[in-house]
Design a protein around this motif. Structure first.
Motif, mmCIF file in Angstrom:
data_model
loop_
_atom_site.group_PDB
_atom_site.id
_atom_site.type_symbol
_atom_site.label_atom_id
_atom_site.label_comp_id
_atom_site.label_asym_id
_atom_site.label_seq_id
_atom_site.Cartn_x
_atom_site.Cartn_y
_atom_site.Cartn_z
ATOM 1 N N LEU A 66 -11.517 -14.649 79.144
ATOM 2 C CA LEU A 66 -10.426 -14.175 80.233
ATOM 3 C C LEU A 66 -9.640 -12.901 79.988
ATOM 4 O O LEU A 66 -9.015 -12.619 80.703
ATOM 5 N N HIS A 67 -10.137 -12.222 78.754
ATOM 6 C CA HIS A 67 -9.452 -10.888 78.621
ATOM 7 C C HIS A 67 -10.158 -10.031 77.603
ATOM 8 O O HIS A 67 -10.386 -10.188 76.416
ATOM 9 N N VAL A 68 -10.784 -8.990 78.442
ATOM 10 C CA VAL A 68 -11.527 -7.976 77.442
ATOM 11 C C VAL A 68 -11.449 -6.660 77.914
ATOM 12 O O VAL A 68 -11.450 -6.327 79.206
ATOM 13 N N HIS A 69 -11.282 -5.621 77.054
ATOM 14 C CA HIS A 69 -11.396 -4.135 77.439
ATOM 15 C C HIS A 69 -12.607 -3.478 77.453
ATOM 16 O O HIS A 69 -13.091 -3.234 76.109
ATOM 17 N N ALA A 70 -13.322 -3.410 78.535
ATOM 18 C CA ALA A 70 -14.859 -2.899 78.303
ATOM 19 C C ALA A 70 -14.782 -1.424 77.673
ATOM 20 O O ALA A 70 -15.511 -1.118 76.849
ATOM 21 N N SER A 221 -2.662 -8.794 83.538
ATOM 22 C CA SER A 221 -2.070 -7.864 82.788
ATOM 23 C C SER A 221 -1.939 -8.576 81.368
ATOM 24 O O SER A 221 -2.344 -9.448 80.911
ATOM 25 N N HIS A 222 -0.837 -7.859 80.470
ATOM 26 C CA HIS A 222 -0.438 -8.505 79.331
ATOM 27 C C HIS A 222 1.323 -8.750 79.457
ATOM 28 O O HIS A 222 1.958 -8.178 80.184
ATOM 29 N N VAL A 223 1.353 -9.808 78.887
ATOM 30 C CA VAL A 223 2.831 -10.214 78.773
ATOM 31 C C VAL A 223 3.306 -10.748 77.536
ATOM 32 O O VAL A 223 2.463 -11.316 76.852
ATOM 33 N N ALA A 261 -2.570 -12.022 79.529
ATOM 34 C CA ALA A 261 -2.900 -12.111 78.292
ATOM 35 C C ALA A 261 -1.971 -12.251 77.143
ATOM 36 O O ALA A 261 -0.832 -11.649 77.460
ATOM 37 N N HIS A 262 -2.118 -13.018 76.290
ATOM 38 C CA HIS A 262 -1.176 -13.416 75.057
ATOM 39 C C HIS A 262 0.106 -14.373 75.200
ATOM 40 O O HIS A 262 -0.087 -15.516 74.680
ATOM 41 N N ALA A 263 1.121 -14.109 75.838
ATOM 42 C CA ALA A 263 2.287 -14.871 76.129
ATOM 43 C C ALA A 263 2.486 -15.573 74.942
ATOM 44 O O ALA A 263 2.595 -16.925 74.921
ATOM 45 N N SER A 312 -11.398 -12.384 74.103
ATOM 46 C CA SER A 312 -11.573 -11.573 72.846
ATOM 47 C C SER A 312 -10.909 -10.794 72.707
ATOM 48 O O SER A 312 -10.500 -10.068 71.489
ATOM 49 N N ASP A 313 -10.119 -9.951 73.795
ATOM 50 C CA ASP A 313 -9.419 -8.831 73.550
ATOM 51 C C ASP A 313 -9.870 -7.676 73.019
ATOM 52 O O ASP A 313 -9.087 -7.016 71.985
ATOM 53 N N VAL A 314 -11.239 -7.768 72.875
ATOM 54 C CA VAL A 314 -11.826 -6.333 72.181
ATOM 55 C C VAL A 314 -11.296 -5.477 72.945
ATOM 56 O O VAL A 314 -11.093 -5.243 74.238
HETATM 57 FE FE FE Z 1 -5.533 -6.603 75.908
#
Ligand code: FE
Ligand code: GUN
Length: 419
Positions: A66-70, A221-223, A261-263, A312-314
């Protein structure tokens, strides 16, 4: 009947958080990519169709990230002693800048899409970079592989180096262009992607929210990732009552399907508000440790009924395979339990659920093998000695903890074998 897919093997999935459903030596039948049923014996009406028999191998739902930076894939495992904001400034922005170069983008995104396929991440929510053309290259790379994804051009118009931000106008224009190009049919779709509140002006957030609502496009987004980041948001947006409110007041928090992402740090009323709005959390355990953000209270959020998937938030996270995220989610919940005995760690079935069906819900019906779900599946092959001596559930747990892409011998998206 047309477009029937039938695969046979030891089937394992999680319909609920609490337990695995196991069907030994059974058939999954899908019509036009959607599951019709799981059968111990093949019903006579399907007998004339081809059956892919995977023998004693294990068939599980595809992983969902649900959250990855290609655009950060190449730096996985690099700069891992930095704290979040230093890591962005010292490493990440410099790499993302390179995606303005089309040849570089083609090379790097091809490698990313290859890896995503090989590790069995069949659906994902992806941040590209701020380059519009670069992001288009990523859409095409994923489409070619047959993977399902939401892909976002990263919007940023302030508080980052000049080489990576855009004017508000260009950021919006590029986003609109990509929406127009990819909003139709297809497994790779656009998602509105303000990087995070600090790198967005109020004007940018407002226009992005308007676009999301106008086109009915989801948001990511990120929060509340990191204490220093949260303090920064308070300084930049003193008129908003919270970080969440910065998004919410601009139609970027549940007005369309939203994943944040995160929270990690949520007040009680924020937990309740996220639940009410149906906003998904992408829990990214490796990243949270690597860039020293904190430990998200997964058990608490599960008990409060939040929608949760794994990320993964790679490259905040160093490993792209989602089996890693499942393991780390369990491990982090154990650390919380070690620190406070009243905190119950999450079970293996719960972590597997959020890494498949939990995140899969963001894409509709995927991540499980219930009737009507997309047949998104991985076929897992383990060592003979293990297969002969352990139960299917033990074998699956062992694969998640110790396996990798070498154990995945087939991948299906919507009933189509893609690798
Ligand atoms: Fe991220
Ligand atoms: N916050 C803003 N940008 C990023 C990023 O690239 N990774 C993570 N983990 N957090 C962020």
């Amino acid at each position: 009947m047309k477009n029937i897919t039938i695969i046979k093997g030891n089937i394992a999935y999680t319909k609920t958080l609490e337990k695995f459903e196991i069907h030994e030596d059974s058939f999954i039948v899908a019509k036009d990519g959607k599951i019709e049923g799981i059968y111990a014996d093949i019903p006579s009406k399907y007998r004339s169709f081809e059956i892919e028999d995977y023998g004693d191998r294990i068939i599980i739902p595809g992983f969902v990230d649900l959250h990855v930076h290609a655009a950060q894939y190449m730096q996985s495992g690099i700069g891992m002693t930095r704290q979040l904001l230093e890591w962005l400034n010292d490493y990440t922005y410099n790499l993302e800048r390179k995606f303005q170069d089309e040849e570089f983008a083609e090379m790097a995104y091809e490698a990313f899409a290859d890896k995503l396929l090989s590790v069995g991440t069949l659906r994902s929510c992806i941040f590209a970079s701020s380059s519009t053309k670069g992001t288009q290259i990523l859409f095409e790379a994923l489409r070619k592989k047959g993977l399902g994804a939401y892909v976002g051009k990263v919007n940023m118009d302030t508080n980052a180096p000049g080489f990576i931000i855009e004017s508000t106008k260009n950021s919006i224009e590029g986003t609109k262009q990509l929406i127009e190009m990819y909003k139709g049919e297809g497994l790779v779709k656009p998602i509105i992607t303000p990087r995070f509140a600090p790198t967005s002006t109020k004007g940018l957030l407002k226009e992005l929210g308007d676009l999301a609502v106008k086109y009915g496009i989801p948001v990511q987004s990120h929060v509340n990732e990191n204490r220093e980041e949260m303090e920064w948001v308070r300084e930049i947006f003193p008129d908003n009552k919270s970080y969440i409110d910065v998004y919410d007041s601009n139609s970027l928090f549940g007005q369309t399907p939203t994943v944040m992402a995160h929270a990690i740090y949520l007040e009680e009323e924020e937990i309740e508000y996220m639940r009410e709005k149906g906003v998904f959390i992408a829990h990214c355990p490796d990243s949270n440790i690597n860039v020293r953000s904190g430990i998200m209270p997964l058990r608490k959020y599960i008990d409060r009924g939040l929608k949760i998937g794994l990320g993964s938030d790679v490259a905040g996270g160093h490993k792209i395979g989602m089996n890693e995220a499942i393991v780390r989610a369990v491990q982090l919940s154990k650390i919380l339990n070690i620190m406070d005995k009243s905190y119950r760690p999450v079970e293996f079935s719960e972590a597997f659920y959020i890494g498949t069906k939990g995140g899969g819900e963001f894409f509709g019906n995927t991540g499980s093998f219930e009737d009507g779900y997309s047949l998104d599946a991985l076929v897992i092959e383990d060592e003979k000695a293990i297969a002969q001596n352990y139960s299917i559930l033990d074998r699956l747990e062992k694969f998640i903890y110790t396996g990798d892409d070498r154990n995945i011998c087939a991948r299906y998206v919507e009933g189509v074998k893609i690798g």
